[in-house]
Scaffold this active site. Sequence first.
Site, PDB file in Angstrom:
ATOM      1  CE1 TYR A  60      -3.024  -3.025   0.195  1.00 45.20           C
ATOM      2  CE2 TYR A  60      -3.509  -2.490   2.479  1.00 45.20           C
ATOM      3  CZ  TYR A  60      -3.701  -3.286   1.365  1.00 45.20           C
ATOM      4  OH  TYR A  60      -4.583  -4.342   1.422  1.00 45.20           O
ATOM      5  CG  HIS A 133      -0.896  -9.034   0.172  1.00 46.48           C
ATOM      6  ND1 HIS A 133      -0.391  -7.752   0.115  1.00 46.48           N
ATOM      7  CD2 HIS A 133      -2.177  -8.945  -0.267  1.00 46.48           C
ATOM      8  CE1 HIS A 133      -1.324  -6.940  -0.346  1.00 46.48           C
ATOM      9  NE2 HIS A 133      -2.415  -7.645  -0.593  1.00 46.48           N
TER      10      HIS A 133
END
Length: 318
Positions: A60, A133
């Site tokens: 992010y 992830h």
Amino acid sequence: MTGASAHGAPSRLPFDLPRLGIGTAPLGGLFQEVSEQDAAATLEAAAAAGITYFDTAPRYGHGQAEDRLGRLLAPAGIAEPVISTKTGWLLRPEPDGSPGTVVTDWTERGIRASLESSLTRLRRPSVDILYLHDPDDYPDEIRRTAYPAVRRLRDEGLVRAIGFGMNHGDRLAAYVAEFEVDVVLVAGRFSLLDHEALTTLLPLCAKTGTAVVVGGVFNTGLLADPSDDAMFNYRPVQAETLARAQRCRELCAEFGVPLAAAAIQFPYLHPAVTSVVVGCRSAAEVSANAAASRFPIPDRLWQRLAEEGFVPSQLPTV
């Protein structure tokens, strides 16, 4: 104290996860940049709303979201946050210090390096949840090195719980079936417009006691504001899907309920769902989403939504 999922299976989570959390991809600049001032105000609004759970990841904003949490949570007045972050991808900065590239690394060395970097940015000695992830296409690497690595990190106390974070319910279910998983984060696959997670993932998690965190309840914004220029699952919305979202909004309006309230509260209809995380980029969005999560929804609205296919028949609506 831990909860229980459907069929009486005790939760694998060793702690209670807050019902509502904030996803921090927007604080990393997803779709548009967020100023430092707005990032700080977002976390201050979270503190005012009593929100203490934050989901983040190195990807992010090339670490920006984690760094902002690390610097701004305490000044915002959030002294004991619950934090989940992710691993499996390493940030490779350019020699000039620019963000550079993000590369997969499912080796134990890579998993540890990723977590160590996250802890540095977060300014914490440990995190509550570590997700592998987006391991969609790497089952061999997960089996051979990545999953054993995160288990060791849990055993060492660097994380309290481990799991997988993905956008695909069936692939998540395959990992839950194969591995001992405390918690999963499924994004975009359990919403008023997308019920994929209900077919395999949610029943399996209920049976195994795997906690479920649901993200993407607005399907990239469509269920927050079903307008012509809305996005649906990261792409411009198609006419048929837009019409469905607008119909859903009409049904909610008949009962005086904002569409966002139904979208946020829908996942809680399944007993395996522990928490919902919503991405926020401003104090106004935090306040609006917190209010939507508490907005009273009559049983009759859930029944009407079920009659038109927005709520699957398998879910209780009363």
